[in-house]
Design an enzyme around this catalytic site. Structure first.
Site, PDB file in Angstrom:
ATOM      1  N   ASP A 181       9.741  53.936-105.455  1.00 40.09           N
ATOM      2  CA  ASP A 181       8.514  53.389-104.876  1.00 40.09           C
ATOM      3  C   ASP A 181       7.562  54.550-104.586  1.00 40.09           C
ATOM      4  O   ASP A 181       7.878  55.429-103.789  1.00 40.09           O
ATOM      5  CB  ASP A 181       8.843  52.638-103.586  1.00 40.09           C
ATOM      6  CG  ASP A 181       7.658  51.869-103.014  1.00 40.09           C
ATOM      7  OD1 ASP A 181       6.516  52.363-103.144  1.00 40.09           O
ATOM      8  OD2 ASP A 181       7.872  50.795-102.450  1.00 40.09           O
TER       9      ASP A 181
ATOM     10  N   GLY B 214       6.196  57.810 -98.450  1.00 41.13           N
ATOM     11  CA  GLY B 214       4.971  58.475 -98.011  1.00 41.13           C
ATOM     12  C   GLY B 214       4.294  57.739 -96.875  1.00 41.13           C
ATOM     13  O   GLY B 214       3.772  58.364 -95.940  1.00 41.13           O
TER      14      GLY B 214
ATOM     15  N   GLU C 100      -4.180  69.236-100.814  1.00 40.37           N
ATOM     16  CA  GLU C 100      -4.612  69.910-102.039  1.00 40.37           C
ATOM     17  C   GLU C 100      -4.812  68.800-103.058  1.00 40.37           C
ATOM     18  O   GLU C 100      -3.853  68.187-103.520  1.00 40.37           O
ATOM     19  CB  GLU C 100      -3.566  70.927-102.490  1.00 40.37           C
ATOM     20  CG  GLU C 100      -4.092  71.924-103.496  1.00 40.37           C
ATOM     21  CD  GLU C 100      -3.912  71.435-104.914  1.00 40.37           C
ATOM     22  OE1 GLU C 100      -4.931  70.955-105.473  1.00 40.37           O
ATOM     23  OE2 GLU C 100      -2.816  71.517-105.451  1.00 40.37           O
TER      24      GLU C 100
END
Length: 488
Positions: free
Chosen positions: A215, A220, A258
């Site tokens: 997933d 996250g 970033e």
């Protein structure tokens, strides 16, 4: 095609499968076939990783024993070097790196960067004496200390996984933080192997954890929203970076990002070896899958026809030199996945619709094999407002834009939501002055190396927040505390 080992979870010092023993397929970009499998973490596994990292930070001396931690990290980096051959194989078969790219940016660049971080650690100032000041009628001795932020969630991409993993994980651990690494679903093994090596060298349980998941969002989301995670370090798309900032806002979590890039490769009219320099702008290394890769070539109108002819020769000569899996000099292989292949291919039509001229490439190359091959591509006669000039394609696509003069070149370079990298070629003094006016986090002048492990790396504008690598990359993981001690 090599069969890779299973990518396992590494939580609280233990290498193990997911709590429900589920796995997902690891797909090889060269063939489009399964090359291995990875443990598919559940939400419970991710929570255990967070809890383990939190406990290791709050209840051990990991963050305070600087020299001991440094010595242990030296052992860890040496162990990574000892596994170099394995890491090269993983980058080839899992990330689709050609041999020339695998040995360079993917692995040696990452490991050299780790060595640089070990040296940068020696420059960290943990405590400063700010002297005595008389305030409110009495003297106070002042100290400023620097200490680890806490628990770090490191969320990394698939393009150069070891390089990005090391930039976050080694820096954070050196700073005294504890870490949960969540690799991209496409490149789970490179993160998992880092966990195995951590166990082998004896990193304390909970200090470093790795969770792999099919997933792309679940782990996250948990890391970015959990108040027990103090900092998120993310490399990936700008769109996801914005979502991470939203997720971290309720807990005012520190976030550094970033993100994307659309860097400019500027060739001035007085550049030595003009045609050769233009040829060197081809977007081919690792199929253009690099966030700081210059993908907009800016050439002077006065020499535009010369530049186009040089590019025609360069692309024609390169056609037989890419997509070769076992050729040591090959630097361009497939894209990472079918999804990315379809996305990059869609920009051929977009470029044509915008009015650009397709000079070379533009096609899926099934003749190269069953993997995800897209040929080196170049658009000319472009303007900077075209989608292909503004959007990050993340593939082997170069956009060529003519400019009038130096100020116009700076304007075009800066007319982007991104500001990550760039390059400029010309007489040194002139090129340097222009480089200072281009708003990016790093700039190469006449081929100089501006991205190494001992220099800070990061972006302006929507290319990110904060810096990785170098002393600055370690300091991103530190808090600053002022202490006043009454002296009289």
């Amino acid at each position: 095609m090599s069969n890779l080992q299973d990518a396992m979870l590494y939580i609280n010092g233990e290498i193990r499968p997911s709590s429900d023993n589920a796995y997902y397929d690891n797909i090889g970009p060269w063939t489009g076939e399964v090359v291995g499998r990875a443990a598919d973490a559940t939400a419970a596994d991710v929570q255990q990783a967070i809890d383990s990292a939190r406990h290791a930070f709050d209840h051990t001396d990991w963050s305070s024993q600087h020299e001991q931690r440094h010595e242990l990290m030296k052992k860890y980096v040496k162990a990574l070097w000892d596994k170099r051959a394995l890491l090269v194989d993983i980058s080839r078969f899992e990330a689709g790196a050609a041999m020339g790219a695998a040995a360079r940016a993917h692995i040696d660049g990452a490991l050299n960067g780790a060595d640089d971080l070990l040296k940068c650690f020696e420059q960290v100032t943990w405590q400063e004496d700010r002297g005595v000041k008389n305030e409110n009628g009495f003297d106070t001795k002042r100290l400023v200390t620097h200490e680890a932020v806490g628990v770090v969630g490191a969320i990394t991409p698939w393009n150069v996984p070891l390089y990005v993993n090391i930039g976050k994980v080694v820096a954070a651990l050196l700073a005294g933080c504890t870490v949960i690494l969540k690799p991209a679903p496409d490149t789970p093994l490179m993160g998992s192997v880092m966990g195995e090596i951590a166990q082998q060298v004896g990193l304390p349980p909970g200090v470093f954890n790795v969770v792999t998941s099919s997933d792309p969002a679940m782990a996250g989301e948990m890391l970015t929203k959990d108040p027990a995670v103090d900092l998120i370090s993310f490399t990936g798309s700008t769109a996801v970076g914005k979502l991470i900032m939203q997720n971290g806002a309720p807990s005012l979590k520190r976030v550094f990002l970033e993100l994307g890039g659309k860097s400019a490769f500027v060739v001035l009219d007085d550049a030595p070896n003009f045609a050769q320099t233009v040829m060197g702008s081809m977007v081919v290394f690792h199929a253009g899958q690099g966030c700081a890769y210059p993908t907009r070539l800016l050439v002077p109108k006065s020499r535009y026809d010369e530049a186009v002819k040089a590019l025609e020769m360069a692309y024609a000569g390169f056609d037989s030199k890419w997509g070769l899996q076992d050729e040591p000099s090959c630097i361009m292989g497939p894209l990472i996945s079918k999804k990315q292949l379809d996305r990059v291919a869609s920009y051929t039509d977009i470029g044509k619709q915008d009015g650009a001229r397709l000079l070379a490439g533009g096609k899926v190359r099934s003749d190269k094999g069953n993997g995800f091959f897209f040929e080196p591509t170049c658009f000319v006669d472009c303007t900077n407002d075209m989608r292909i000039a503004q959007e990050e394609i993340f593939g082997p696509v170069l956009v060529v834009i003519p400019y009038e003069d130096d100020e116009d070149a700076i304007r075009v370079a800066n007319e982007s939501v991104y500001g990550l990298g760039g390059a400029i070629f010309g007489s040194t003094e002139r090129a340097l002055e222009m480089a200072k006016k281009i708003r990016t986090g790093s700039m190469s002048v006449n081929g100089g190396t501006s991205i190494t492990g001992d220099l800070p790396f990061g972006g302006y504008k929507q290319s990110g927040i904060g810096r990785e690598w170098g002393l600055e990359g370690i300091e991103e993981f530190l808090e600053t505390k002022a202490i006043g001690i009454r002296a009289s």
